[in-house]
Design a protein around this motif. Structure first.
Motif, PDB file in Angstrom:
ATOM      1  N   VAL A  56      -2.293  -7.251   1.171  1.00 21.13           N
ATOM      2  CA  VAL A  56      -1.049  -7.851   0.696  1.00 21.13           C
ATOM      3  C   VAL A  56      -0.479  -8.727   1.807  1.00 21.13           C
ATOM      4  CG1 VAL A  56       0.334  -5.866   1.414  1.00 21.13           C
ATOM      5  CG2 VAL A  56       1.219  -7.405  -0.324  1.00 21.13           C
TER       6      VAL A  56
ATOM      7  N   ARG B 172      -0.734  -2.555  -4.893  1.00 17.84           N
ATOM      8  CA  ARG B 172      -1.737  -1.499  -4.734  1.00 17.84           C
ATOM      9  C   ARG B 172      -2.170  -0.949  -6.080  1.00 17.84           C
ATOM     10  NH1 ARG B 172      -5.671  -0.053  -3.565  1.00 17.84           N
ATOM     11  NH2 ARG B 172      -6.410   1.611  -2.213  1.00 17.84           N
ATOM     12  N   GLN B 173      -1.217  -0.751  -6.979  1.00 14.15           N
ATOM     13  CA  GLN B 173      -1.530  -0.244  -8.307  1.00 14.15           C
ATOM     14  C   GLN B 173      -2.386  -1.231  -9.100  1.00 14.15           C
ATOM     15  OE1 GLN B 173       2.263   0.657 -10.051  1.00 14.15           O
ATOM     16  NE2 GLN B 173       2.594   2.487  -8.784  1.00 14.15           N
TER      17      GLN B 173
ATOM     18  N   THR C 110       2.183   3.576   1.940  1.00 15.28           N
ATOM     19  CA  THR C 110       1.100   3.121   1.072  1.00 15.28           C
ATOM     20  C   THR C 110      -0.139   2.787   1.884  1.00 15.28           C
ATOM     21  OG1 THR C 110       0.504   1.501  -0.638  1.00 15.28           O
ATOM     22  CG2 THR C 110       1.845   0.702   1.178  1.00 15.28           C
TER      23      THR C 110
ATOM     24  N   VAL D  96       4.797  -4.215  -2.803  1.00 20.27           N
ATOM     25  CA  VAL D  96       3.543  -3.745  -2.201  1.00 20.27           C
ATOM     26  C   VAL D  96       2.944  -2.619  -3.038  1.00 20.27           C
ATOM     27  CG1 VAL D  96       2.549  -2.601  -0.192  1.00 20.27           C
ATOM     28  CG2 VAL D  96       4.140  -4.499   0.120  1.00 20.27           C
ATOM     29  N   ALA D  97       3.779  -1.687  -3.496  1.00 18.52           N
ATOM     30  CA  ALA D  97       3.282  -0.588  -4.328  1.00 18.52           C
ATOM     31  C   ALA D  97       2.676  -1.116  -5.622  1.00 18.52           C
ATOM     32  CB  ALA D  97       4.419   0.387  -4.621  1.00 18.52           C
TER      33      ALA D  97
ATOM     34  N   ASP E 154      -6.348  -4.856  -2.171  1.00 21.16           N
ATOM     35  CA  ASP E 154      -6.611  -4.181  -0.903  1.00 21.16           C
ATOM     36  C   ASP E 154      -5.819  -4.783   0.243  1.00 21.16           C
ATOM     37  OD1 ASP E 154      -8.564  -2.434  -2.002  1.00 21.16           O
ATOM     38  OD2 ASP E 154     -10.041  -4.042  -1.901  1.00 21.16           O
TER      39      ASP E 154
ATOM     40  N   ASN F  75      -5.591 -12.015  -1.718  1.00 21.59           N
ATOM     41  CA  ASN F  75      -4.561 -11.065  -1.319  1.00 21.59           C
ATOM     42  C   ASN F  75      -3.371 -11.186  -2.257  1.00 21.59           C
ATOM     43  OD1 ASN F  75      -4.145 -13.500   1.041  1.00 21.59           O
ATOM     44  ND2 ASN F  75      -2.312 -12.921  -0.083  1.00 21.59           N
TER      45      ASN F  75
ATOM     46  N   ILE G 249      -2.681   0.309   2.302  1.00 22.04           N
ATOM     47  CA  ILE G 249      -3.048  -1.072   2.017  1.00 22.04           C
ATOM     48  C   ILE G 249      -3.070  -1.825   3.341  1.00 22.04           C
ATOM     49  CG2 ILE G 249      -0.749  -2.073   1.697  1.00 22.04           C
ATOM     50  CD1 ILE G 249      -1.891  -3.418  -0.889  1.00 22.04           C
ATOM     51  N   ARG G 250      -3.814  -2.908   3.406  1.00 19.58           N
ATOM     52  CA  ARG G 250      -3.873  -3.724   4.620  1.00 19.58           C
ATOM     53  C   ARG G 250      -2.871  -4.858   4.498  1.00 19.58           C
ATOM     54  NH1 ARG G 250      -9.730  -5.641   4.657  1.00 19.58           N
ATOM     55  NH2 ARG G 250      -9.307  -6.410   6.775  1.00 19.58           N
TER      56      ARG G 250
END
Length: 351
Positions: A153, A146-147, A176, A142-143, A151, A128, A178-179
């Motif tokens: 964070v 994701r980039q 966003t 977080v962004a 999957d 993570n 994401i989990r």
């Protein structure tokens, strides 16, 4: 195989920004590398007392235990060192020494460390992202995760009012896809934890670690029964007792820090007991050096390389003792070489 040289190399690694948790703020990572040399090969281990659990005296005791272990290894045979691990009564020192011994042994045998531990070959370990606290800058971290292909964070919670953090998390989830893996570090009362968990129950949450300030098997079970996602035990492991935890199944997940467990073999044994009891197991670290992360990643590969482990903390360090394992699409890429697959560099390699 006789150990021809044993060296200790202290380090202090500054962080790019403070690492905040409910009961500690970390600005740098201090530890000692241990290196074992024989027949042109070297094995390395990392002794970095966990900041959330260690005061100044505990750190001094840990480093003193490492020094005693190093003295006993000088001139000893590799097999003697492995056989004598139980005599090291400090868990974090034992983790470092065992890592160095098994790294050297695996290099001698030409095997990556996870293969030497009996696992099938693995090329990477899922991890993570580590986004730090749920503050004003968290959304940008977080962004970025994701980039970069993550999957899941991990976010530190329990640093502000529980209701406010629930609102922040809901806003973040709307921005966003994401989990979230959350870690409260024992910040909440049962009432606070219940309010927070109820408020975020419909969000894409992978799990929540250590929600309760005063955990018991009974109050953890009550919370787990009302949550659609996994709750996890981490620092409460020995307070509650591993055998009691496995029998009670009060949470669905166990988070293991190998340094606190006391070594590779001990962590493998505990993880397999947890899995046999039906619990998920995640291997994690606390902004460890590249040597410490590599050891934990090899261990995670021996257990379950497909599960997201908490080992992607290298980017928080402003400098490191060795080139860190590459991060690619939410995974740590394991080296092709034997043992840990990496060695200290720069000033840390000068002996």
């Amino acid at each position: 195989m006789k150990l021809e040289q044993v060296v200790l190399r202290p380090y202090a690694l500054p962080l790019k920004q403070p690492w905040r948790a409910a009961h500690a703020t970390l600005g740098e990572r201090r530890g000692v590398l241990i290196g074992l040399f024989s027949q042109g090969l070297a094995g390395w281990g990392d002794c970095a007392p966990l900041p959330s659990f260690s005061g100044a005296q505990d750190r001094a005791d840990t480093f003193a235990a490492l020094e005693r272990a190093a003295q006993s290894l000088r001139g000893a045979a590799l097999d003697e060192g492995l056989a004598g691990l139980a005599a090291i009564d400090n868990a974090q020192a034992r983790w470092a020494v065992e890592t160095a011994l098994r790294d050297l042994s695996a290099r001698r045998d030409g095997l990556p460390l996870h293969r030497a531990l009996g696992a099938a070959a693995a090329s990477q370990v899922a991890v993570n992202a580590a986004a730090g606290p749920l503050d004003e800058s968290c959304a940008s971290r977080v962004a970025a995760a994701r980039q970069n292909g993550f999957d899941i964070v991990k976010i530190k919670v329990g640093l502000a009012d529980a209701d406010e953090e629930a609102r922040r998390l809901r806003a973040l989830a709307s921005e966003t896809a994401i989990r979230f893996r959350l870690d409260a570090n024992r910040a909440w009362s049962e009432a606070e934890a219940r309010r927070f968990l109820d408020a975020v129950a419909d969000l894409p949450i992978d799990g929540v670690e250590e929600p309760l300030a005063q955990p018991t098997l009974e109050n953890l079970r009550r919370l787990q029964e009302r949550c659609p996602f996994a709750l996890a035990i981490d620092e409460s492991l020995f307070e509650l007792g591993p055998e009691k935890i496995f029998a009670a199944r009060a949470t669905r997940r166990l988070v293991l820090k190998p340094a606190r467990i006391g070594g590779l073999a001990a962590t493998l044994r505990l993880a397999r007991q947890a899995a046999a009891a039906g619990m998920e197991v995640v291997i994690t670290s606390v902004v460890d050096s590249a040597i410490g992360v590599a050891a934990a990643a090899q261990l995670a590969a021996a257990l379950d390389p497909a599960r997201a482990h908490g080992l992607a903390t290298g980017p928080w360090l402003a400098r490191d003792v060795a080139p860190p394992l590459p991060l690619r699409n939410g995974a740590l890429v394991l080296p092709d070489g034997p043992g840990l697959g990496l060695v200290p560099s720069g000033e840390f390699a000068e002996f």
